[in-house]
Scaffold this motif. Structure first.
Motif, mmCIF file in Angstrom:
data_model
loop_
_atom_site.group_PDB
_atom_site.id
_atom_site.type_symbol
_atom_site.label_atom_id
_atom_site.label_comp_id
_atom_site.label_asym_id
_atom_site.label_seq_id
_atom_site.Cartn_x
_atom_site.Cartn_y
_atom_site.Cartn_z
ATOM 1 N N MET A 1 -38.432 64.703 71.330
ATOM 2 C CA MET A 1 -40.114 65.381 71.275
ATOM 3 C C MET A 1 -40.657 63.756 70.219
ATOM 4 O O MET A 1 -39.817 64.613 69.075
ATOM 5 N N LYS B 1 -46.744 70.651 86.847
ATOM 6 C CA LYS B 1 -47.897 69.546 86.375
ATOM 7 C C LYS B 1 -48.328 69.880 85.448
ATOM 8 O O LYS B 1 -49.089 70.835 85.937
ATOM 9 N N VAL C 1 -50.225 64.364 76.379
ATOM 10 C CA VAL C 1 -49.431 64.192 76.374
ATOM 11 C C VAL C 1 -48.702 63.585 77.054
ATOM 12 O O VAL C 1 -49.761 62.948 78.157
ATOM 13 N N MET D 1 -44.751 61.814 78.790
ATOM 14 C CA MET D 1 -42.986 61.522 78.815
ATOM 15 C C MET D 1 -42.980 60.609 78.870
ATOM 16 O O MET D 1 -44.030 59.679 79.983
ATOM 17 N N TRP E 1 -46.577 66.140 81.579
ATOM 18 C CA TRP E 1 -45.655 66.672 80.917
ATOM 19 C C TRP E 1 -44.880 67.120 83.014
ATOM 20 O O TRP E 1 -46.853 68.272 83.774
ATOM 21 N N PHE F 1 -40.786 63.112 75.392
ATOM 22 C CA PHE F 1 -42.050 64.591 74.898
ATOM 23 C C PHE F 1 -42.907 63.860 74.263
ATOM 24 O O PHE F 1 -42.198 63.685 72.922
#
Length: 323
Positions: free
Chosen positions: A63, A122, A156, A158, A116, A84
């Motif tokens: 992350m 989700k 955010v 991924m 994410w 992440f």
């Protein structure tokens, strides 16, 4: 076992069991809610000298909350890996491919997901994102272009990757750009203050706090165009009004699967307070696009001493499990 070692061990166990690399549309599954955000709740920030570019190698499960250049080189076949990425609420996360050496024809991939996705849930939810889920993935093997940049729609994102040949890998640069009108946000902290503005746009915005918190709304403006009030509260309920705010609680990530705790569809100046003892709390604004809607709120940990005795429009602590 120290708390740091326990945190790292839990994180490795959870996600090594959770990732399903063989799927075209990937998800993180089967993670215990108490542990899935443990790394987020740890101290992720690092102090850097001004102008210095932060660099470090990546782990298979990792992350990042900081800008920099990051390298992954497989020492063995890595089939189920995820990175992440998270920024501040007023930032957009971007991923730039600097160098990629993988075997796309042999099943390797590097994919960026806009948001994410964990346990099939989700963030932002499908109701709050402008793109369908399938279009929220960007696969390097489909483009084959280094120096390409993928920008997330919020703070955010991924990166899923599979690399089977030892010695292969990639280099990514993570950057953050200002977002003038933050919409969907996952908070890095358990306390803060945020103003959400939707300027005559037909969209939904969710602010997610992955902690039990006390929400204090200090100002809510709904149904206004400039300085003229054009809309009155709907007599049939907030869902029919077209412009409203809802407070949600639950144990998962997806706001559309959380339990509604309160609806607000009229303008007021606070304070209004609610205690929410859920693992995840979401403040969600629904906007018809006809008006400039604005919401200002603060949030603090629910267990923080002194909050329980403050005066205000308190609602008893409440949280219902998501079935």
């Amino acid at each position: 076992m120290t708390s740091v070692c326990r945190l790292q061990w839990h994180f490795i166990l959870i996600f090594s069991a959770a990732l399903k690399g063989e799927s075209r549309y990937l998800e993180v599954r089967d993670a215990a809610e108490d542990d899935m955000f443990a790394l987020l709740k740890s101290n992720l920030k690092r102090d850097l000298t001004e102008g210095q570019i932060y660099r470090r190698p990546l782990r298979c499960i990792d992350m990042l909350s900081i800008e920099g250049q990051f390298t992954f080189t497989a020492e063995k076949p890595e089939l189920q890996c995820v990175l992440f990425l998270i920024g501040d609420p007023e930032e957009l996360v971007t991923v730039e491919y600097n160098f990629v050496n993988i075997d796309c024809h042999g099943g390797d991939f590097v994919k960026v997901f806009d948001g994410w996705i964990i346990k099939g849930e989700k963030f932002p939810s499908s109701l709050d994102h402008l793109l369908p889920t399938s279009e929220r993935y960007t696969d390097f093997c489909d483009t084959g272009r280094t120096r390409a940049t993928v920008q997330a729609s919020q703070n955010v994102a991924m990166v899923f990757f599979r690399i089977q040949e030892p010695g292969n890998g990639f280099i990514l640069t993570i950057r953050k750009t200002p977002n003038l009108f933050p919409c969907n946000v996952i908070s890095q902290t358990s306390n803060g203050r945020f103003t959400m503005v939707i300027p005559r746009q037909h969209r939904n915005c969710s602010f997610s706090i992955i902690y039990p918190v006390v929400i204090k709304i200090s100002d809510l403006t709904l149904g206004y165009f400039s300085d003229l009030q054009l809309k009155k509260p709907s007599p049939v309920g907030c869902q029919e009004s077209g412009d409203f705010v809802e407070l949600l609680g639950g144990a998962g990530l997806d706001p559309s699967k959380m339990f509604p705790l309160a609806d607000l569809c009229y303008s007021f100046h606070g304070p209004a307070q609610m205690k929410i003892g859920c693992d995840n709390t979401v403040v969600r604004m629904v906007s018809s696009g006809k008006y400039i809607n604005r919401l200002t709120f603060e949030y603090d940990p629910f267990h923080r001493p002194g909050l329980e005795n403050e005066q205000g429009n308190n609602v008893e602590e409440v949280c219902f499990p998501v079935k």
